[in-house]
Design a protein around this motif. Structure first.
Motif, mmCIF file in Angstrom:
data_model
loop_
_atom_site.group_PDB
_atom_site.id
_atom_site.type_symbol
_atom_site.label_atom_id
_atom_site.label_comp_id
_atom_site.label_asym_id
_atom_site.label_seq_id
_atom_site.Cartn_x
_atom_site.Cartn_y
_atom_site.Cartn_z
ATOM 1 N N LYS A 138 9.814 -1.280 -2.318
ATOM 2 C CA LYS A 138 10.113 -2.496 -3.102
ATOM 3 C C LYS A 138 11.266 -2.179 -4.032
ATOM 4 O O LYS A 138 11.267 -1.142 -4.697
ATOM 5 C CB LYS A 138 8.901 -2.905 -3.932
ATOM 6 C CG LYS A 138 7.822 -3.527 -3.101
ATOM 7 C CD LYS A 138 6.779 -4.232 -3.957
ATOM 8 C CE LYS A 138 5.710 -4.833 -3.065
ATOM 9 N NZ LYS A 138 4.953 -3.808 -2.329
ATOM 10 N N ILE A 139 12.227 -3.107 -4.113
ATOM 11 C CA ILE A 139 13.348 -2.879 -5.033
ATOM 12 C C ILE A 139 13.072 -3.594 -6.334
ATOM 13 O O ILE A 139 12.726 -4.785 -6.342
ATOM 14 C CB ILE A 139 14.669 -3.373 -4.410
ATOM 15 C CG1 ILE A 139 14.957 -2.557 -3.158
ATOM 16 C CG2 ILE A 139 15.832 -3.238 -5.396
ATOM 17 C CD1 ILE A 139 16.171 -2.963 -2.409
ATOM 18 N N GLU A 140 13.191 -2.859 -7.432
ATOM 19 C CA GLU A 140 13.035 -3.451 -8.760
ATOM 20 C C GLU A 140 14.262 -3.082 -9.568
ATOM 21 O O GLU A 140 14.373 -1.967 -10.062
ATOM 22 C CB GLU A 140 11.758 -2.937 -9.432
ATOM 23 C CG GLU A 140 10.518 -3.534 -8.792
ATOM 24 C CD GLU A 140 9.217 -2.971 -9.345
ATOM 25 O OE1 GLU A 140 9.253 -2.248 -10.353
ATOM 26 O OE2 GLU A 140 8.179 -3.263 -8.721
ATOM 27 N N GLY A 141 15.206 -4.006 -9.660
ATOM 28 C CA GLY A 141 16.469 -3.734 -10.367
ATOM 29 C C GLY A 141 17.215 -2.603 -9.689
ATOM 30 O O GLY A 141 17.483 -2.658 -8.477
ATOM 31 N N SER A 142 17.521 -1.554 -10.454
ATOM 32 C CA SER A 142 18.291 -0.461 -9.851
ATOM 33 C C SER A 142 17.376 0.641 -9.297
ATOM 34 O O SER A 142 17.839 1.738 -8.991
ATOM 35 C CB SER A 142 19.257 0.129 -10.885
ATOM 36 O OG SER A 142 18.505 0.602 -11.975
ATOM 37 N N SER A 143 16.058 0.335 -9.206
ATOM 38 C CA SER A 143 15.142 1.338 -8.651
ATOM 39 C C SER A 143 14.476 0.832 -7.375
ATOM 40 O O SER A 143 14.294 -0.372 -7.197
ATOM 41 C CB SER A 143 14.028 1.659 -9.661
ATOM 42 O OG SER A 143 14.581 2.287 -10.786
ATOM 43 N N ALA A 144 14.115 1.777 -6.537
ATOM 44 C CA ALA A 144 13.322 1.450 -5.347
ATOM 45 C C ALA A 144 11.991 2.186 -5.490
ATOM 46 O O ALA A 144 11.979 3.385 -5.808
ATOM 47 C CB ALA A 144 14.046 1.910 -4.094
ATOM 48 N N VAL A 145 10.907 1.453 -5.324
ATOM 49 C CA VAL A 145 9.585 2.071 -5.396
ATOM 50 C C VAL A 145 9.146 2.310 -3.949
ATOM 51 O O VAL A 145 8.956 1.370 -3.176
ATOM 52 C CB VAL A 145 8.581 1.148 -6.125
ATOM 53 C CG1 VAL A 145 7.216 1.808 -6.220
ATOM 54 C CG2 VAL A 145 9.116 0.788 -7.515
ATOM 55 N N VAL A 146 9.041 3.585 -3.589
ATOM 56 C CA VAL A 146 8.782 3.938 -2.191
ATOM 57 C C VAL A 146 7.358 4.476 -2.071
ATOM 58 O O VAL A 146 7.009 5.483 -2.699
ATOM 59 C CB VAL A 146 9.769 5.038 -1.720
ATOM 60 C CG1 VAL A 146 9.615 5.314 -0.231
ATOM 61 C CG2 VAL A 146 11.206 4.668 -2.057
ATOM 62 N N LYS A 147 6.552 3.780 -1.285
ATOM 63 C CA LYS A 147 5.175 4.247 -1.073
ATOM 64 C C LYS A 147 5.138 4.884 0.312
ATOM 65 O O LYS A 147 5.404 4.202 1.320
ATOM 66 C CB LYS A 147 4.247 3.024 -1.133
ATOM 67 C CG LYS A 147 2.818 3.361 -1.370
ATOM 68 C CD LYS A 147 2.046 2.100 -1.682
ATOM 69 C CE LYS A 147 0.595 2.341 -1.369
ATOM 70 N NZ LYS A 147 -0.131 1.108 -1.168
ATOM 71 N N GLY A 148 4.861 6.154 0.348
ATOM 72 C CA GLY A 148 4.921 6.875 1.625
ATOM 73 C C GLY A 148 4.008 6.267 2.686
ATOM 74 O O GLY A 148 2.827 6.067 2.436
ATOM 75 N N ALA A 149 4.566 5.958 3.855
ATOM 76 C CA ALA A 149 3.764 5.373 4.940
ATOM 77 C C ALA A 149 3.166 6.511 5.775
ATOM 78 O O ALA A 149 3.679 7.635 5.773
ATOM 79 C CB ALA A 149 4.653 4.500 5.810
ATOM 80 N N LYS A 150 2.064 6.219 6.489
ATOM 81 C CA LYS A 150 1.441 7.243 7.361
ATOM 82 C C LYS A 150 2.383 7.602 8.495
ATOM 83 O O LYS A 150 2.499 8.744 8.903
ATOM 84 C CB LYS A 150 0.131 6.699 7.941
ATOM 85 C CG LYS A 150 -1.011 6.777 6.968
ATOM 86 C CD LYS A 150 -2.306 7.157 7.712
ATOM 87 C CE LYS A 150 -3.392 7.564 6.746
ATOM 88 N NZ LYS A 150 -3.785 6.461 5.853
ATOM 89 N N SER A 151 3.058 6.558 9.018
ATOM 90 C CA SER A 151 4.014 6.825 10.099
ATOM 91 C C SER A 151 5.083 5.732 10.090
ATOM 92 O O SER A 151 4.881 4.663 9.516
ATOM 93 C CB SER A 151 3.288 6.843 11.440
ATOM 94 O OG SER A 151 2.736 5.565 11.680
#
Ligand code: UD1
Length: 439
Positions: free
Chosen positions: A367-380
């Motif tokens: 998810k992009i929030e302003g100048s940051s990306a929140v990355v939730k590691g996927a299983k695959s």
């Protein structure tokens, strides 16, 4: 049109030779305009951007000849000062001929580079610096024109440590009358390489690699021979390729001290990376082996192993020695498949998340929030048809493809040819299932 097809799931193993740095080669090629002579550059990467810079130099009257990894540039007859739109629009770094032309010929007319996919990328810092050196700057018809017979040394403060502005102004200052100081200068290894090259041509530059660069102008510079530093971004991309595939690879010819911030972050994540003396049993192919000065390329190697489970870490891009913006997309590809949450913040460019929508198509959770990306590691991740949007975004898609289940087809791969030498061949030598096919 060509595309790249990758079948994911192979662990990379083996050795890879790192090519000469694109971002060092381009300004150094431009700097040859400062002399009336012949320069031979070695460890030149064979890339589209290098060919474009060669075309720009030829347009200005230089003779440019490629010989394997060497480039011979004769600037004896350079008398033109116009860098046209059709060349500058394909590569922003063409703007780097501005400083040398102004210093050498007293005038330059260069098309404004305009925006690009990763942001508006103005050149105000370059132009303000030229004005400080006494030049008259004017704009019209999409071109910038700068005039001044005999630049005068000045004190220049950059509001942001721009790589391109530091390079352009440092080159212009070499022939300016008296002393020029650039404060808040960029400190990237490519700046140091350019300064070393200019000093070898006879310039008097001190402090490159620190915040303050001091130059005392000289009357003329002479042609010379010079070998370009290895490409730290290419090296970083292969390090992540090993990490993402849980591989075990050895990089030859890279410089570990140029990669500190990336390696610190990868150590934090649990990737094993160390440098050690090169053994005599290099298996890099003959062409690779001839790519650079044998002593330097053979001195040390970097070993990368990712056997343990790695964990998510946050990164924030910053000017050097901070985490490089040119590694942000590749790092995001790694985090997209690493358990946990990683926050990736981009502070150098305003719009450098175009790879996100393509990674989402492969099953990433970002998810992009302003100048940051929140990355939730996927299983695959799962293979999908995706489109490359810029150079480093293309590299991120290749990395994701290496670990995705099934086939990933990447189109618009001309971006990759701008900055990665023989990437398909190098990755297949490491065991990846990757091919380049006509569309
Ligand atoms: C160089 C690299 C590029 C890398 C970037 C940042 C080359 C050929 N390219 O690009 O791969 O991503 O450094 O490490 O070496 N800016 C201004 N005004 C200016 C100049 C720059 O506002 O006059 C802004 C830019 O819009 C950008 C930031 O400063 O947001 C960084 O740009 P800069 O360091 O100049 O990058 P480049 O030299 O274009």
């Amino acid at each position: 049109m060509e595309k790249i097809i990758i079948t994911g799931g192979e662990r990379l193993k083996g050795r890879v030779g790192i090519s000469g740095s694109k971002n060092a080669a381009l300004p150094i090629m431009a700097a040859t305009l400062l002399t009336n002579g012949v320069t031979t550059l070695s460890n030149i990467p064979r890339l589209k951007d290098v060919t474009t810079m060669a075309r720009v130099l030829r347009t200005l009257g230089a003779k440019v000849e490629f010989r394997e990894k060497e480039l011979k540039i004769d600037t004896t007859n350079v008398d033109r000062f116009l860098a046209p739109y059709n060349l500058v629009k394909t590569m922003r770094a063409s703007f780097l001929v501005f400083g040398p032309l102004l210093a050498k010929l007293g005038k330059a007319r260069v098309s404004l580079p305009g925006g690009c996919a990763i942001g508006s990328r103005p050149v105000d810092l370059h132009l303000r610096g030229f004005e400080e050196l006494g030049a008259e700057v004017s704009m019209g018809g999409g071109y910038t024109q700068v005039k001044r017979d005999g630049l005068i040394g000045a004190e220049i403060y950059l509001d942001f440590p721009s790589v391109g502005a530091t390079e352009n102004l440092m080159m212009a200052a070499t022939l300016a009358k008296g002393k020029t100081t650039i404060e808040n200068a960029a400190k990237e290894p490519e700046i140091v390489d350019l300064a070393n090259f200019l000093n070898k041509m006879g310039a008097k530059i001190k402090g490159a690699g620190t915040d303050t660069i001091r130059t005392i102008g000289v009357k003329e510079l002479k042609g010379t021979d010079y070998s370009i530093i290895p490409d730290r971004i290419e090296a970083g991309t292969y390090i992540i390729a090993a990490a993402i595939t849980k591989g075990d690879i050895i990089l030859e010819g890279a410089k570990i001290d140029h990669l500190e911030s990336l390696i610190t972050k990868l150590h934090e994540a649990g990737v094993e990376i160390e440098d050690e003396p090169a053994s005599s049993t290099s298996t890099v192919d003959a062409e690779e082996a001839s790519a650079g000065p044998p002593m330097r390329r053979r001195e040390r190697v970097i070993k990368v192993k990712a056997r343990r489970r790695i964990k998510a870490v946050d990164v924030k891009t910053m000017p050097y020695p901070g985490f490089p913006t040119d590694m942000q997309a590749q790092f995001m590809a790694l985090m997209s498949i690493t358990p946990g949450i990683s926050i990736i913040t981009e502070t150098v460019f305003e719009n450098r998340f175009m790879h996100v929508s393509e990674l989402l198509r492969m099953g990433a959770d970002i998810k992009i929030e302003g100048s940051s990306a929140v990355v939730k590691g996927a299983k695959s991740l799962s293979g999908a048809p995706v489109m490359a949007t810029d150079l480093r975004a293309s590299a991120a898609l290749i990395l994701a493809g290496l670990v995705a289940e099934g086939k990933t087809e990447i189109s618009r791969i001309y971006h990759l040819d701008r900055g990665y030498e023989r990437i398909v061949e190098k990755l297949s030598n490491l065991g990846a299932k990757i091919e380049r096919v006509k569309q």
